[in-house]
Design an enzyme around this catalytic site. Structure first.
Site, PDB file in Angstrom:
ATOM      1  N   ASP A 185     -10.005   2.843   2.137  1.00 48.62           N
ATOM      2  CA  ASP A 185     -10.150   2.226   3.466  1.00 48.62           C
ATOM      3  C   ASP A 185     -10.782   3.219   4.427  1.00 48.62           C
ATOM      4  O   ASP A 185     -11.646   2.875   5.237  1.00 48.62           O
ATOM      5  CB  ASP A 185      -8.779   1.817   4.033  1.00 48.62           C
ATOM      6  CG  ASP A 185      -8.218   0.590   3.328  1.00 48.62           C
ATOM      7  OD1 ASP A 185      -9.015  -0.213   2.809  1.00 48.62           O
ATOM      8  OD2 ASP A 185      -6.981   0.449   3.307  1.00 48.62           O
ATOM      9  N   LYS A 199       0.810  -1.229   0.000  1.00 53.18           N
ATOM     10  CA  LYS A 199       0.000   0.000   0.000  1.00 53.18           C
ATOM     11  C   LYS A 199       0.843   1.278   0.000  1.00 53.18           C
ATOM     12  O   LYS A 199       0.364   2.327  -0.427  1.00 53.18           O
ATOM     13  CB  LYS A 199      -0.948   0.007   1.196  1.00 53.18           C
ATOM     14  CG  LYS A 199      -2.082  -1.000   1.077  1.00 53.18           C
ATOM     15  CD  LYS A 199      -3.045  -0.871   2.241  1.00 53.18           C
ATOM     16  CE  LYS A 199      -4.155  -1.893   2.157  1.00 53.18           C
ATOM     17  NZ  LYS A 199      -5.174  -1.708   3.184  1.00 53.18           N
ATOM     18  N   ARG A 250       1.461  -0.610  21.827  1.00 56.73           N
ATOM     19  CA  ARG A 250       2.503  -1.334  22.554  1.00 56.73           C
ATOM     20  C   ARG A 250       3.828  -0.573  22.455  1.00 56.73           C
ATOM     21  O   ARG A 250       4.512  -0.365  23.441  1.00 56.73           O
ATOM     22  CB  ARG A 250       2.624  -2.737  21.932  1.00 56.73           C
ATOM     23  CG  ARG A 250       3.680  -3.595  22.536  1.00 56.73           C
ATOM     24  CD  ARG A 250       3.676  -4.952  21.900  1.00 56.73           C
ATOM     25  NE  ARG A 250       3.967  -4.887  20.457  1.00 56.73           N
ATOM     26  CZ  ARG A 250       4.049  -5.936  19.660  1.00 56.73           C
ATOM     27  NH1 ARG A 250       3.828  -7.145  20.135  1.00 56.73           N
ATOM     28  NH2 ARG A 250       4.316  -5.799  18.378  1.00 56.73           N
TER      29      ARG A 250
HETATM   30  P1  ATR Z   1      -1.574  -2.931   9.835  1.00 52.20           P
HETATM   31  O1  ATR Z   1      -1.144  -2.449   8.484  1.00 52.20           O
HETATM   32  O2  ATR Z   1      -2.592  -4.037   9.800  1.00 52.20           O
HETATM   33  O3  ATR Z   1      -1.988  -1.820  10.731  1.00 52.20           O
HETATM   34  P2  ATR Z   1       1.022  -3.049  11.069  1.00 52.20           P
HETATM   35  O4  ATR Z   1       1.376  -1.789  10.406  1.00 52.20           O
HETATM   36  O5  ATR Z   1       2.008  -4.175  11.073  1.00 52.20           O
HETATM   37  O6  ATR Z   1      -0.298  -3.680  10.471  1.00 52.20           O
HETATM   38  O7  ATR Z   1       0.613  -2.708  12.598  1.00 52.20           O
HETATM   39  C1  ATR Z   1       0.292  -3.716  13.517  1.00 52.20           C
HETATM   40  C2  ATR Z   1      -0.185  -3.061  14.810  1.00 52.20           C
HETATM   41  O8  ATR Z   1      -0.562  -4.105  15.730  1.00 52.20           O
HETATM   42  C3  ATR Z   1       0.883  -2.233  15.519  1.00 52.20           C
HETATM   43  O9  ATR Z   1       0.254  -1.168  16.192  1.00 52.20           O
HETATM   44  C4  ATR Z   1       1.446  -3.252  16.506  1.00 52.20           C
HETATM   45  O10 ATR Z   1       2.052  -2.682  17.654  1.00 52.20           O
HETATM   46  P3  ATR Z   1       3.618  -2.247  17.634  1.00 52.20           P
HETATM   47  O11 ATR Z   1       3.643  -0.930  16.918  1.00 52.20           O
HETATM   48  O12 ATR Z   1       3.994  -2.140  19.050  1.00 52.20           O
HETATM   49  O13 ATR Z   1       4.331  -3.330  16.891  1.00 52.20           O
HETATM   50  C5  ATR Z   1       0.200  -3.963  16.932  1.00 52.20           C
HETATM   51  N1  ATR Z   1       0.508  -5.269  17.493  1.00 52.20           N
HETATM   52  C6  ATR Z   1       0.950  -6.364  16.825  1.00 52.20           C
HETATM   53  N2  ATR Z   1       1.109  -7.401  17.684  1.00 52.20           N
HETATM   54  C7  ATR Z   1       0.773  -6.932  18.919  1.00 52.20           C
HETATM   55  C8  ATR Z   1       0.697  -7.521  20.232  1.00 52.20           C
HETATM   56  N3  ATR Z   1       0.996  -8.804  20.426  1.00 52.20           N
HETATM   57  N4  ATR Z   1       0.285  -6.744  21.263  1.00 52.20           N
HETATM   58  C9  ATR Z   1      -0.047  -5.451  21.073  1.00 52.20           C
HETATM   59  N5  ATR Z   1      -0.022  -4.843  19.869  1.00 52.20           N
HETATM   60  C10 ATR Z   1       0.387  -5.574  18.801  1.00 52.20           C
END
Ligand code: ATR
Length: 302
Positions: free
Chosen positions: A118, A82, A167
Site C-alpha cells: 500500500d 491486515k 477526530r
Molecule cells: P482505515 O483502515 O481505512 O484507515 P480505520 O482504521 O477504521 O480505517 O480508520 C478510520 C479513520 O477515519 C479514523 O481516523 C477515524 O477517526 P477516529 O480515529 O476519530 O475514529 C476516521 N473517521 C471515521 N469516521 C469519521 C467521521 N465521521 N469524522 C471524522 N473522522 C472519521
C-alpha cells in the site's frame, strides 16, 4: 488490443500448470484486484489466475495455511485482516513491520513472507501524478490503518513536516509519537481535526485524505467541511477511489487546488504485489494499460 499487438482480450486458459494468487478479506465481492492481476497475466502471457476468497473472522490462520498447502503463489490481504495475518507468517518485511500491517503475502520455502505494498502503491501513484513529498509540509487526515501508511511514507521520503489531523486526537498522537520514534525525527505533529485553524494563513499544503469518510454511498460527506481548510491545500490526494470524485476532492478543486482519487494507489499496490510474486518489473506503459481496464470496470471516463 495493446499498442504492440498483444491481444489482452484473449481467453485465459486454466490448465495443469496454472499458478493461483488471490485475495483474502471480508467482504471481498467489490474488489478490483482480479482486474489488475488477471489483466497483467493476460498481457504478459503468464499462466496465472487471481481470485477473491471470502474468509470468516476465525478462519484466517487456516486460510493462510491452506493456501500454502495448495501451492498458492501469493495472496493479498484486505480489511479486516491486515494486522492479524502477521501472526501466521514466516517473515515480515521491515517497512510492513513498522507500519504494523501487511497486504501482500509472498510464498517462500516454509511459508509466506508479508509485505505492505500500500505504501509503495501510494508513492508510485504520487510520483506518477508529479506530487512531491521531499521537503514538503503535509496534512494527513485520519489516524487509522490507511493514515499510518501515508504518514510513514511521507516521513520515510523526507517530508519537512507532517501534521496528523484526527477526530480522536489521542489516536493521532499515538501515530505521531510512533512515527517520530521509529524514524528518529520530530517532524510529525498531531492535531485535532480542526487544528488546521492554527496553521499560518496563506501557506499551502499537500493534503492526504485517509479517513473512511466519503466512501460510497456517503458521497456528500467529508471529514472537514470548512472551506477555510481547503484554501490551505494546493494538492489533495484522497485514498478513497469509490466514488472517483469525493466531496473532499470537489472541495479541494472548488478552492483552486488539484485533486486526485485513490485508484492509482490501488493500481500500483497491485503492480507491486504482482512484481513480488513473479520477480518481474512491470513497465509504466503496461501499468497504465491496466489502469485503463480498472477505470472501465469502475465506469470512470476521465
Ligand atoms: P482505515 O483502515 O481505512 O484507515 P480505520 O482504521 O477504521 O480505517 O480508520 C478510520 C479513520 O477515519 C479514523 O481516523 C477515524 O477517526 P477516529 O480515529 O476519530 O475514529 C476516521 N473517521 C471515521 N469516521 C469519521 C467521521 N465521521 N469524522 C471524522 N473522522 C472519521
Amino acid at each position: 488490443m495493446a499498442k504492440d499487438g498483444r491481444d489482452v482480450e484473449k481467453m485465459q486458459q486454466i490448465d495443469g500448470r496454472t499458478r493461483l494468487c488471490g485475495l483474502i478479506g471480508n467482504p471481498v465481492e467489490h474488489t478490483m484486484s482480479p482486474v489488475i492481476h488477471n489483466t497483467l497475466a493476460k498481457m504478459e502471457g503468464r499462466n496465472l489466475a487471481y481470485v477473491p476468497f471470502l474468509v470468516e473472522k476465525d478462519q484466517v490462520r487456516k486460510a493462510v495455511e491452506g493456501a500454502f498447502a495448495l501451492d498458492v503463489l501469493g495472496l493479498n490481504v484486505t480489511v479486516p485482516y491486515k494486522s492479524e495475518v502477521m501472526e501466521y507468517l514466516v517473515g515480515i518485511d521491515g517497512m510492513a513491520e513498522k507500519i504494523g500491517a501487511v497486504n501482500t503475502l509472498v510464498r517462500t520455502e516454509h511459508g509466506y513472507k508479508g509485505y505492505n505494498t500500500d505504501l509503495m502503491g501510494l508513492y508510485r501513484a504520487m510520483c506518477s501524478e508529479g506530487i512531491r513529498i521531499e521537503g514538503e509540509e503535509i496534512l494527513i487526515l485520519g489516524a487509522g490503518g490507511a493514515a499510518r501508511a501515508a504518514v510513514f511514507l511521507c516521513v520515510s521520503k523526507g517530508a519537512a513536516k507532517v501534521y496528523i489531523l484526527n477526530r480522536t486526537v489521542e489516536k493521532a498522537q499515538a501515530v505521531a509519537e510512533e512515527a517520530n520514534r521509529i524514524f528518529g525525527t520530530e517532524c510529525v505533529e498531531a492535531m485535532p481535526i480542526d487544528g488546521y485553524q492554527r496553521l499560518p494563513e496563506g501557506k499551502k499544503y499537500l493534503a492526504v485524505q485517509a479517513t473512511s469518510v466519503g466512501l460510497f454511498p456517503n458521497v456528500e460527506e467529508a471529514a472537514i467541511l470548512d472551506r477555510a481548510f481547503y484554501e490551505r491545500v494546493h494538492t489533495g490526494f484522497d485514498l478513497v477511489y469509490r466514488p472517483s470524485s469525493t466531496k473532499f476532492m470537489r472541495m479541494v478543486k472548488d478552492a483552486g487546488g488539484k485533486a486526485y482519487h485513490g485508484l492509482k494507489m490501488l493500481l500500483y499496490q497491485g503492480i507491486a504485489a504482482y512484481e513480488l510474486w513473479n520477480s518481474v518489473s512491470v513497465s509504466e506503459e503496461d501499468a497504465l494499460m491496466v489502469y485503463g481496464r480498472m477505470k472501465e470496470a469502475m465506469g470512470i471516463e476521465e
